[in-house]
Every structure is written in C-alpha cells, then in structure tokens.
Scaffold this active site. Structure first.
Site, PDB file in Angstrom:
ATOM      1  N   CYS A  78       0.956  -1.178  -0.075  1.00  0.00           N
ATOM      2  CA  CYS A  78      -0.034   0.000  -0.047  1.00  0.00           C
ATOM      3  C   CYS A  78       0.851   1.316  -0.056  1.00  0.00           C
ATOM      4  O   CYS A  78       1.327   1.529  -1.082  1.00  0.00           O
ATOM      5  CB  CYS A  78      -1.043   0.032   1.080  1.00  0.00           C
ATOM      6  SG  CYS A  78      -2.198   1.200   0.909  1.00  0.00           S
ATOM      7  N   HIS A 166      -3.739  -5.341   0.635  1.00  0.00           N
ATOM      8  CA  HIS A 166      -3.184  -5.861   1.788  1.00  0.00           C
ATOM      9  C   HIS A 166      -3.454  -7.361   1.620  1.00  0.00           C
ATOM     10  O   HIS A 166      -4.321  -7.822   1.979  1.00  0.00           O
ATOM     11  CB  HIS A 166      -3.930  -5.240   2.894  1.00  0.00           C
ATOM     12  CG  HIS A 166      -3.754  -3.874   3.224  1.00  0.00           C
ATOM     13  ND1 HIS A 166      -2.675  -3.191   4.002  1.00  0.00           N
ATOM     14  CD2 HIS A 166      -4.150  -2.538   2.749  1.00  0.00           C
ATOM     15  CE1 HIS A 166      -2.652  -2.059   4.081  1.00  0.00           C
ATOM     16  NE2 HIS A 166      -3.564  -1.442   3.267  1.00  0.00           N
ATOM     17  N   GLU A 168      -2.367  -9.177   4.297  1.00  0.00           N
ATOM     18  CA  GLU A 168      -2.108  -9.491   5.548  1.00  0.00           C
ATOM     19  C   GLU A 168      -3.519  -9.765   6.038  1.00  0.00           C
ATOM     20  O   GLU A 168      -3.846 -10.529   7.079  1.00  0.00           O
ATOM     21  CB  GLU A 168      -1.356  -8.748   6.288  1.00  0.00           C
ATOM     22  CG  GLU A 168      -2.023  -7.390   6.642  1.00  0.00           C
ATOM     23  CD  GLU A 168      -1.557  -6.255   5.541  1.00  0.00           C
ATOM     24  OE1 GLU A 168      -1.590  -5.169   5.908  1.00  0.00           O
ATOM     25  OE2 GLU A 168      -1.246  -6.846   4.417  1.00  0.00           O
TER      26      GLU A 168
END
Length: 508
Positions: A78, A166, A168
């Site tokens: 990001c 993202h 994660e």
C-alpha cells in the site's frame, strides 16, 4: 535467527503482517520507520507497511531506502508500494475511483515469484486514497484489478516487489500465499521459529543474561506472567522469587485462587496485601492515564520494598508481551500513543533492579503456544486476559473500596455465568464496567436511583482487533436478572456491542 524486518508507517494492519509471517514459523519484528535498526546478516527481507498518509503530503513519513534496497529483498504494501514508486519518479495521484474494500485481480503475472500459484480473479483487499498512475522506468507491472492498473510491480534486476492491496488481512483470499512466496521463496527464510525453539533458545539466553543472580517476578495469575515464571524457573531455578500483590483491584476471590493455582508448579511464591496502598495512590483520580501511572508507580514501589527483603536481588522480571511494547511506541512519537503500559516504560532511577522480559517478542497467542510447550495446564493458559491496572480502569470514576466491591460482584456473576453456560472458551475477553451513571428503577413498590453497569465480551486472536461476542439473548437476560437481584447498588445492565476498532476492548 532469520528475521523479516517490518517498517511501520502507521498502518492499522502492520501487526497483522508480523503475525501472518510468524504463523509461517519465521521471526518478524516491527520497527517505526524513523527508528530503523541495523541491517544485520540475520535480516533476510524488509517489508514497508501501509500508512494513513499520502506519500505526496509535506509531512508524510519518509525514509532513505539505500541502506537495504537491492541488498535484501523488499516488499512494499500500500503506502510502501506508493512511496517506493514516488521516490523513483513515479506519478502518484488521488484515486479517481473509490479503492477501499474487496477487489479482484484481473491480471496476474504467473512468472513472478511473488505471485506464484496466485489465481487470476483472486480477491484482494484495497485500502488507499492514492493510486500509482505511472510507474518509473525499470518498474514492471505484475498484477492489476479492473480499477487499479498498477496494483503490483517489481523493480527490474532486483528482488524488490510492491502491491497496493493488503495481503495480511483475511479478505485477501490468497494473501498468506503471497507472503509465503516472499518470505520463504524470495527471502529464503527457514521455518524454524517454533514454540519449541523459542523455549530452548530463551532458556539459554536467560541463563547467560542472569547467571547466578536472583530475580524477583510479579505474578498476576494471568497467562503472561505465569509463562514468564516457568521459563525463568527452568533457567535459574530457586534464584527466582515470585511475588503476587493484592492491589485491591483484582476479581472476587482472585488473590486466594491464584496463590492456590501455583501450588505444585515448583514456584516460590509469596502473597503481599497492598490494597490500602493502592487505594491511597488512586484517591480522587478519575483520568484513565493518571490511574495507569499511579498504579504503575505503586507497583514499582511495592516491588522495590518487597525485593529489598530478599538478599542480593538484581533483576525484576515482567510478563511484557509484544502488543504492550508496540502500543507504547508510536511512529510519530510518544504523544500519539494509544495508552501507556506500566510494565514497558522502564524503572525509575532510584530502583536498583534491572529488567528482564522473556516474552517481550511474543503475541498473546504465541505466549499460549509456548505455555503448552512448557506443560502448563490448559486451565491457566485458557484464562481471559485481564488488564494490568485491574478493575481501576473498569470503574469510570474515582476508586473506592465500595465501588470495587460492587464491580467484583457483578464481574463474578458474569464470568461464572459464562463458564457455567459453556461460553467462556468461546470468548477472548470479558468483564464488567461500572459507569459513572445512575438511573431510575423500580424494585417492588419503591423507586430506586442506582448504578448502571455495562457488560463487555469480545472475540479476538490477539487483542489488537476484536469483535463483540454475539452472546445468546437468553444468557444475557439471565445474567442481567442475576446482577440486579443479587448486587446491591445496581439497577440497570447494558451490553457493549462495539468492535475494535474504532472502540477499544477496555473503556479506559
């Protein structure tokens, strides 16, 4: 030990990156972008996190990439992706189309190591206000979505990668695969950071660090201090002296229960009644931060006094864990911290003890895994987290023994009810809050004007994010009825249905 270094630019997701990597049995560390540690041979890769800032802002976080770029593999996520492109001459502009939430990869470079086995159409999670309009020379696109042409890129002739989504978060369906590709295949990290390896290396490190010195440890009865105690006991044996302090802010009967629970564990534990000392320190204090500081100072004073009764004590052991450390550090300095932790800030100059924190690098779920490796009973490991300041930060006003009594009774009914109903192990953390509010009620034929309490129960993996527990209505009705009927001074019960973020687990 192979390490992935994560540089934090202030993203709410940074800790999720660390946890996902650790689930691959690879050690990872988070450091603020403005406090980068030396890049040692153990550092096998660097990840740049997201950020609430735009990289084009005048006060945006900035770093010099030259100390590690092209020397170790890098992954920008990001903001990290946008920043690397921006400083190399790329064009970054505010997004014309909303780029928050679920998206799907319309283009995937299957030859790229980072995206190995990632499916075209794979769902990812976007969360950014800027987009990379033009890539610099020497940068190649590796993935796109319908709205984001440069959703990911690689720098030619380098193991440097970047993605604007993202990986994660759970909404990125193959995010863990992408992180694994980076950590295992690109960085060549060994998956050998396990609970067993942690126990072995930590015991050896403690032996080396402490030697024949004596250590005093403040036990709380919770998971963190208990696991720390067993680790230390295996390292230094009888040189560990444990003290359990009754600060007057524990749960009902907890002081006696905790002392009993440690019998048979081989620990040298002594109980200290310091209730009045803590009540005096908290007198007339209502500010949450001041409560924490008053409790922290009093804990230190008590430990200093008690440790002086033990000959030749050199160390104070604490059950500090990684979220305590991270929440007490801000990428923009101490003024932006969420809250202070009395066991993170160090010791005052007058106290002669040095600090040892064997769990400082672990998340809560990792502490439990280490505890199981050490053979600690599940009954203790399964205990809900309980705040260090105790019930003081669940009483939203000044602290008095009567308010503590009321809250202890309410809390006991709630927690015991969860256990009796088989709901305790389905909840991460639960408790009751005594509000500085009184409400009109009717009991019998009489009007009452008494206290309001809030019940709080959340589900979480590590306490950094949490959702409120959807407890059965019938259960909540029974608990509310029991509290109002059995606890004198309470005539109304409410249930907190806020998630973290934006709320926190505790009210103070």
């Amino acid at each position: 030990m192979h390490t992935i270094l994560i540089l934090d630019f202030g993203s709410q997701y940074t800790q999720l990156i660390a946890r996902k990597i650790r689930e691959l049995n690879v050690y990872s560390e988070i450091h603020p972008f403005n406090k980068i540690p030396p890049i040692t041979p153990d550092v096998k890769g660097v990840i740049l996190s997201g950020s609430p800032y735009s990289c084009t802002d005048k006060d945006a976080p900035k770093i010099d990439l030259s100390s590690f770029q092209a020397k170790v593999p890098m992954l920008g996520i990001c903001y990290g992706a946008q920043y690397m492109a921006y400083v190399s001459g790329g064009k970054i502009l505010p997004s014309q189309i909303r780029e928050y939430g679920r998206a799907n990869l319309s283009l995937v470079d299957s030859e790229c190591k980072l995206l190995k086995d990632v499916s075209p159409g794979s769902q990812v999670w976007m969360s950014h206000g800027d987009t990379i309009l033009d890539l610099p020379s020497g940068f190649s696109v590796i993935c796109s979505t319908d709205n984001v042409g440069n959703a990911g890129y690689k720098i030619d002739e380098q193991d440097t990668y970047a993605i604007q989504f993202h990986p994660e978060v759970t909404h990125s369906q193959e995010g863990v695969k992408i992180l694994k590709n980076f950590v295992i295949d690109i960085c060549n990290c060994s998956s050998d950071w396990t609970p067993k390896s942690f126990v072995g290396s930590t015991i050896e490190l403690l032996k080396e660090q402490i030697g024949n010195d004596r250590v005093v440890l403040g036990l709380s009865g919770g998971v963190d201090s208990s696991v720390a105690a067993i680790l230390l006991n295996k390292a230094i044996g009888e040189n560990l002296h444990c003290i359990f302090v009754d600060n007057g802010l524990l749960r009902k009967g907890e002081f006696e229960d905790v002392l009993t629970s440690y019998k048979g564990m081989g620990l040298n534990v002594r109980g200290v009644d310091a209730k009045q000392r803590f009540y005096l320190a908290l007198k007339d204090i209502t500010d949450p931060e001041q409560k924490r500081k008053a409790i922290g100072k009093t804990f230190i004073d008590v430990f200093d006094a008690e440790s002086s009764k033990i000959d030749d004590v050199k160390w104070l052991a604490q059950g500090t864990i990684y979220p305590d450390v991270i929440e007490s550090i801000s990428v923009k300095g101490p003024s932006a911290t969420i809250k202070s932790h009395h066991n993170v800030g160090g010791l005052p100059s007058y106290m002669r003890l040095k600090i040892v924190e064997p769990l400082r690098s672990l998340f809560k779920d990792e502490v439990r895994k280490v505890g199981r490796e050490l053979g600690i009973k599940q009954e203790l490991l399964g205990r809900h987290p309980f705040p260090g300041p105790g019930l003081a930060i669940r009483i939203l006003s000044d602290i008095t023994p009567e308010k503590v009594r009321i809250l202890q009774e309410v809390d006991h009914i709630f927690i015991q009810g969860l256990k009796d109903s088989g709901l305790y192990n389905k909840v991460w953390q639960a408790g009751a809050i005594l509000l500085p509010v009184q409400s009109v009620g009717v009991m019998g034929d009489e009007r009452t004007y008494e206290n309001v309490v809030a019940l709080r129960a959340v589900e979480s993996n590590d306490g950094m994010t949490a959702d409120w527990s959807h407890l059965p209505y019938e259960f909540l009705a029974d608990i509310s009825n029991a509290i109002i009927n059995r606890v004198k001074g309470v005539n109304r019960v409410v249930y907190d249905i806020s998630s973290k973020p934006p709320a926190t687990i505790e009210w103070e």
